[in-house]
Design an enzyme around this catalytic site. Structure first.
Site, short mmCIF file in Angstrom:
data_model
loop_
_atom_site.label_atom_id
_atom_site.label_comp_id
_atom_site.label_asym_id
_atom_site.label_seq_id
_atom_site.Cartn_x
_atom_site.Cartn_y
_atom_site.Cartn_z
N HIS A 157 14.59 -14.85 -32.15
CA HIS A 157 15.72 -14.00 -31.83
C HIS A 157 16.11 -14.05 -30.35
CE1 HIS A 157 14.63 -11.69 -35.70
NE2 HIS A 157 15.71 -12.43 -35.92
N CYS A 214 12.00 -11.41 -29.89
CA CYS A 214 10.85 -12.29 -30.14
C CYS A 214 11.20 -13.74 -29.84
CB CYS A 214 10.37 -12.15 -31.59
SG CYS A 214 11.59 -12.67 -32.82
N CYS A 238 10.46 -6.24 -31.08
CA CYS A 238 11.71 -6.98 -31.13
C CYS A 238 12.79 -6.07 -31.71
CB CYS A 238 11.55 -8.24 -31.99
SG CYS A 238 13.07 -9.18 -32.20
N HIS A 260 -10.16 -16.80 -19.41
CA HIS A 260 -10.63 -17.23 -18.09
C HIS A 260 -12.16 -17.18 -18.07
CE1 HIS A 260 -10.50 -17.97 -13.83
NE2 HIS A 260 -11.08 -16.83 -13.54
N CYS A 274 -10.94 -23.58 -15.34
CA CYS A 274 -12.02 -22.68 -14.91
C CYS A 274 -13.29 -22.91 -15.71
CB CYS A 274 -11.57 -21.23 -15.01
SG CYS A 274 -10.96 -20.75 -16.64
N CYS A 326 13.72 -7.58 -35.39
CA CYS A 326 12.81 -7.79 -36.53
C CYS A 326 11.53 -6.98 -36.46
CB CYS A 326 12.46 -9.27 -36.67
SG CYS A 326 11.47 -9.92 -35.30
#
EC number: 3.4.19.12
Length: 801
Positions: free
Chosen positions: A188, A175, A155, A761, A289, A158
C-alpha cells in the site's frame, strides 16, 4: 600519518606510517619499501567551507576509500609513488624501468594496480553506501495536522501492524512490500506513491537519535535524508527522545525498559574506553558483528596468539606471491592489528580540549577494518560472502574448519577446542548397545524452559502483554524466564529418542535412545546455549531467557565410561538401502530436517541431507552435511531430478554420476556415514558399478582391502573432506586431543540481540587483567555490568590441577 603517506614493505606487503617505518627496518632488516602519497588540491578555494587547505597530503591505502568530503568534483588528486631503499633512504621515482630489476618493477606495478579484495567480491556483499536523496532538501510537507503516536501503528488501508512506512509528505502510515525488508506486506505504501507522487517514506521502528531507514519510491532505493529530524518533527516525532522498546518499536512516551539490547550493550551506563594491546576494536563492515565478536574471543586465547602473531615474521616470509589469498597471512595480519596496540591509542590532550570546547566530548575509537580478512574467509561461502547477518556459532565452526585445513606449524591452535564425544545408543527391545566416538568443538546445551523458576510471573506478564496489545497501550515491563544452569546441564545428559532407529539386533526399525558423554575434555570448552528453535508453525524463534551461567564449571561427572560389564553390543550390520525407482516418490522426513535445522544449518541444506541419505534419520543426514557444507550450492534449494533423467541403477535418487568415472558423491557420503573410510567407499562403488547394495556387500566381503592408494582419490579426498571433523579423524593415530580434568573457569562470552541469527547484533565480553571488557565493534570499554546470564556462546578455559 596524513603528512608522510604510506610505506609498504616489498617483502611482507605490510603498510607503515612515517613514525614506524624506521623501527620496522631496524627490527626486520627489510630494506625495500614502496612510498605512496596522494596530494589533494582544491579546485575552487573555499568550496569545502574552509575544511581543507588548498593543498595537502592524504594517506593512500592499498584499498583506498576516499571520504565523502574528498569524493566530489571540488578537488583534484595527484598520486606519487617512490621506491625507498634503506638505510640511506635512497629514493627512486616510479615508474622507472632503467634502474630497477624486472622483478621489482613487476611487484611495484602489481601493488599500484591492485584492487581491494573486498571490491572483488559480489556486489551484494559490499558495504552499502547510501546516497542523499534528491528530494530531501526541498521536500514538501503538508500542513494537515497529522501527529504520529509513539506506538500502536497500523496500515491505514489493511490493518497490518508490521513493515509499516511513514510517508514524509502527508504522514500516511502504510504497509510495504515483501522486498523492502522481508517482513511481508500488501504494497500500500507503493500504491500511495503512484497515486500522489509523494517520494520519501521512513520505516517505523527504525528511528533512533542516530537516524532512520528512508526509502525513495522515485529513486527506487534506500537513501539518506540529511533533514530527517526536521521532517519527522513535522509529524510530532522527536528523534533525540526516541528509545528502543522490547518489541523493536521506538517510543518517546513510555519509560525506558530493560530490553535485551540495552542490557547486553550496557546502555545507560557511562563506560570507560580501553586502549592498548588487546583492546582494539573492529569496524562493522555491514552486519559483520558476528565475525568481530568471534575473532575478539579467538585472539584472546594464548595458543592462537602464539600460532599467528608469535609466528608473524615466519608467516610473512613464507607467504605466497598473493598474500590476500593466504589464510595464515590474513590471520597473522588480523591478530597483529588486534594485539599490537598500534590501532588503539587514547586521544591526545589537545584533542580532548578541542572536544570539550566544542561540547563534543566523545571517546575516540580508532580500531581496524577487517575487509581483507572477511573477503578471504568468506570466499566461496554462500552465506558469509553476503552482507547479511550470520550465526556466530556457524562462523566459529567455519573458522575452525579453515584453521584445520591451513596448518601454521607443528602445533595446531584449534586443538584446544577439540574433544571426543562418546555416543551410547541402545535398542529398547533387545537392550543391546552400540558405542561410537565423534569429534566435536562445541558443547550445545538445550534450554530447559520447563524448569523456569518464575513461572507465575511469566504467566502474569503474558496476560498483561495480550491485554496491552488488544487495547493498544504500552506493553508492560518485560519478564524474562529464569532458567537454572543445572537444569540445562541435566537436560544435556539425559537420554534422547533416536528417530527412525534401525536395530541391527532385530534387523528392523525399533525404538532407540541415545546418551552423549565426554570421552575427553578440551583445553578450552565452548558452550552454546540453544536459544534458537522452531515454533509449532516451524517459524524460527528465539528463546529470551536468563540463565545463571557459572564462573566456575565442573563437568567431571559427564566423563564417558565405555562398554560396561553385562552390556551386549549390537551386531555390526548395516541397514538395507531402499532406493525407489521414482525419486519423486521419496518423502522427506521433516522431523529429521527440523532436528538438523536446530543445530544452525540452513533449512534447504537439511532437506537435501535427509533426501540424499534416504530418510535414515538425522544422524546419517548430519554426516552428509559435514561432507558437503563447503560446496557452493550447499544452501541452495533441493532440486529433485525427473524420473529417468539419470540412467543408473538407483542412482537417480542419490545424485548424478561423478566425473571421470567417480561414484556419485551422495552414495559415497552414505557409506561414510556408516563408519567406513572414504577411499574404501569409492573403491567399493567402483567395483559394484555404483550399485549401493552390491557395494556394501563388497565391503563386508573384503575386510582387508588393498593398501594401494590412488593419487587421484587422495587429491579428491583432500578437496571434498573440507570439514575439520573429518580431517581430524583421517590420521592413523586418531584425532589430536588435549584431554584433562573437566573443571573450567569462564573468561568470555558472545551475546546476541534480536529475534533471529540472521538479524540483530552480536557483542563480545572478555575477562582481561582481572576485569571484564565489552567489545562492541569499534567500541572497547571496561564493562560495568557484564550480562553473563544473557549470553549465546560461552568460552571456558581449563583450571590446572
Amino acid at each position: 600519518d596524513s603528512e608522510g603517506g604510506l610505506y609498504v614493505c616489498m617483502n611482507t606487503f605490510l603498510g607503515f606510517g612515517r613514525e614506524h617505518i624506521e623501527r620496522h627496518y631496524r627490527k626486520t632488516g627489510q630494506c625495500v619499501y614502496l612510498h605512496l602519497k596522494r596530494h589533494v588540491t582544491e579546485k575552487v578555494p573555499g568550496a569545502s567551507g574552509g575544511a581543507l587547505p588548498k593543498r595537502r597530503n592524504a594517506k593512500l591505502f592499498l584499498d583506498l576509500e576516499i571520504s565523502s568530503d574528498l569524493n566530489s568534483d571540488d578537488f583534484e588528486y595527484e598520486d606519487e609513488a617512490k621506491l625507498v631503499i634503506f638505510p640511506d633512504h635512497y629514493e627512486i621515482s616510479l615508474p622507472n624501468i632503467e634502474e630497477l630489476p624486472a622483478l621489482v618493477t613487476i611487484a611495484c606495478d602489481a601493488l599500484l594496480s591492485a584492487k581491494s579484495p573486498y571490491r572483488k567480491q559480489e556486489p551484494d556483499s559490499w558495504e552499502e553506501e547510501l546516497q542523499a536523496s534528491k528530494h530531501a532538501k526541498a521536500l514538501v510537507q503538508l500542513d494537515n495536522g497529522v501527529r504520529i503516536p509513539p506506538s500502536g501503528w497500523k496500515c491505514s488501508k489493511c490493518d497490518l501492524r508490521e513493515n509499516l512506512w511513514l510517508n514524509l509528505t502527508d504522514g500516511s502510515v502504510l504497509c510495504g512490500k515483501w522486498f523492502f525488508d522481508g517482513s511481508g506486506g500488501n504494497g500500500h505504501a507503493v500504491e500511495h506513491y503512484k497515486e500522489t507522487g509523494y517520494p520519501l517514506a521512513v520505516k517505523l521502528g527504525t528511528i533512533t537519535p542516530d537516524g532512520a531507514d528512508v526509502y525513495s519510491f522515485d529513486e527506487e532505493e534506500p537513501v539518506l535524508d540529511p533533514h530527517i529530524a526536521k521532517h519527522l518533527a513535522h509529524f510530532g516525532i522527536d528523534m533525540l527522545q526516541m528509545q528502543v522498546t522490547e518489541n523493536g518499536l521506538r517510543d518517546n512516551d513510555i519509560k525506558p525498559r530493560v530490553s535485551e539490547w540495552e542490557v547486553i550493550q550496557e546502555a545507560g551506563v557511562k563506560l570507560k574506553p580501553m586502549y592498548g594491546p588487546g583492546y582494539t576494536g573492529m569496524k562493522n563492515l555491514g552486519n559483520s558483528c558476528y565475525l568481530n565478536a568471534v575473532m575478539q574471543a579467538i585472539f584472546s586465547i594464548p595458543e592462537f596468539q602464539r600460532a599467528y602473531v608469535g609466528n608473524l615474521p615466519r608467516i610473512f616470509d613464507y607467504s605466497p606471491l598473493d598474500p590476500t589469498q593466504d589464510f595464515n597471512t590474513q590471520m597473522a595480519k588480523l591478530g597483529h592489528g588486534l594485539l599490537s596496540g598500534q590501532y588503539s591509542k587514547p586521544p591526545m590532550k589537545s584533542e580532548l580540549i578541542e572536544q570539550v570546547m566544542k561540547e563534543e566530548h566523545k571517546p575516540q575509537h580508532n580500531g581496524i577494518s577487517p575487509r581483507m580478512f572477511k573477503a578471504f574467509i568468506s570466499k566461496g561461502h554462500p552465506e558469509f560472502s553476503s552482507n547479511r547477518q550470520q550465526d556466530a556459532q556457524e562462523f566459529f565452526l567455519h573458522l575452525i574448519n579453515l584453521v584445520e585445513r591451513n596448518p601454521v606449524g607443528s602445533e595446531n591452535p584449534s586443538d584446544v577446542f577439540r574433544f571426543l564425544v562418546e555416543e551410547r545408543t541402545q535398542c529398547c527391545q533387545s537392550r543391546k548397545v552400540r558405542y561410537t566416538d565423534r569429534v566435536d568443538y562445541i558443547m550445545q546445551l538445550p534450554v530447559a524452559m520447563e524448569a523456569a523458576t518464575n513461572k507465575e510471573e511469566l504467566i502474569a506478564y503474558e496476560l498483561k502483554r495480550r491485554e496491552a496489545e488488544a487495547a493498544r497501550r504500552p506493553l508492560p515491563e518485560l519478564v524474562r524466564a529464569k532458567i537454572p544452569f543445572s537444569a540445562c546441564l541435566q537436560a544435556f545428559s539425559e537420554p534422547s529418542n533416536v528417530e527412525d532407529f534401525w536395530s541391527s539386533a532385530l534387523q528392523a526399525k525399533s525404538a532407540g535412545v541415545k546418551t552423549s558423554r565426554f570421552a575427553s575434555f578440551p583445553e578450552y570448552l565452548v558452550v552454546q546455549i540453544k536459544k534458537f528453535t522452531f515454533g509449532l508453525d516451524w517459524i524460527p524463534k528465539k528463546l529470551d531467557v536468563s540463565i545463571d551461567m557459572p564462573d566456575f564449571l565442573d563437568i567431571s561427572h559427564l566423563r564417558a565410561r565405555g562398554l560396561q560389564p553385562g552390556e551386549e553390543e549390537l551386531p555390526d550390520i548395516a541397514p538395507p538401502i531402499v532406493i525407489p525407482d521414482d525419486p519423486k516418490a521419496l518423502d522427506i522426513d521433516e522431523s529429521s530436517v527440523m532436528q538438523l535445522a536446530e543445530m544452525g544449518f540452513p533449512l534447504e541444506a537439511c532437506r537435501k541431507a535427509v533426501y540424499y541419505t534416504g530418510n535414515l534419520g538425522a544422524e546419517v543426514a548430519f554426516n552428509w552435511i559435514i561432507a558437503h557444507m563447503e560446496e557452493p550450492d550447499f544452501a541452495e534449494p533441493l532440486v529433485i531430478p525427473a524420473f529417468g533423467e539419470v540412467a543408473s541403477s538407483g542412482a537417480a535418487a542419490l545424485g548424478a554420476l561423478g566425473l571421470d568415472n567417480q561414484p556419485p558423491e551422495e552414495m559415497v557420503a552414505i557409506i561414510i556415514s556408516m563408519g567406513f573410510q572414504r577411499n574404501l567407499a569409492i573403491q567399493a562403488l567402483k567395483a559394484a558399478n555404483n550399485n549401493l547394495e552390491r557395494a556394501l556387500e563388497w565391503i563386508f566381503s573384503h575386510p582387508d582391502p588393498e593398501e594401494e592408494s590412488d593419487p587421484a582419490l587422495d587429491t579428491m579426498d583432500m578437496e571434498n573432506n573440507a570439514n575439520a571433523n573429518i580431517l581430524a579423524e583421517t590420521g592413523s593415530e586418531g584425532p589430536r586431543i588435549k584431554d584433562g580434568p573437566g573443571r573450567y573457569e569462564l573468561f568470555g562470552f558472545i551475546s546476541h540481540m534480536g529475534t533471529s541469527t540472521m538479524s540483530g547484533h552480536y557483542v563480545c565480553h572478555l575477562r582481561k587483567e582481572g576485569r571484564w571488557v565489552i567489545y562492541n565493534d569499534l567500541r572497547v570499554c571496561a564493562s560495568e555490568r557484564p550480562p553473563k546470564d544473557l549470553g549465546y556462546i560461552y568460552f571456558y578455559h581449563r583450571i590446572p590441577s
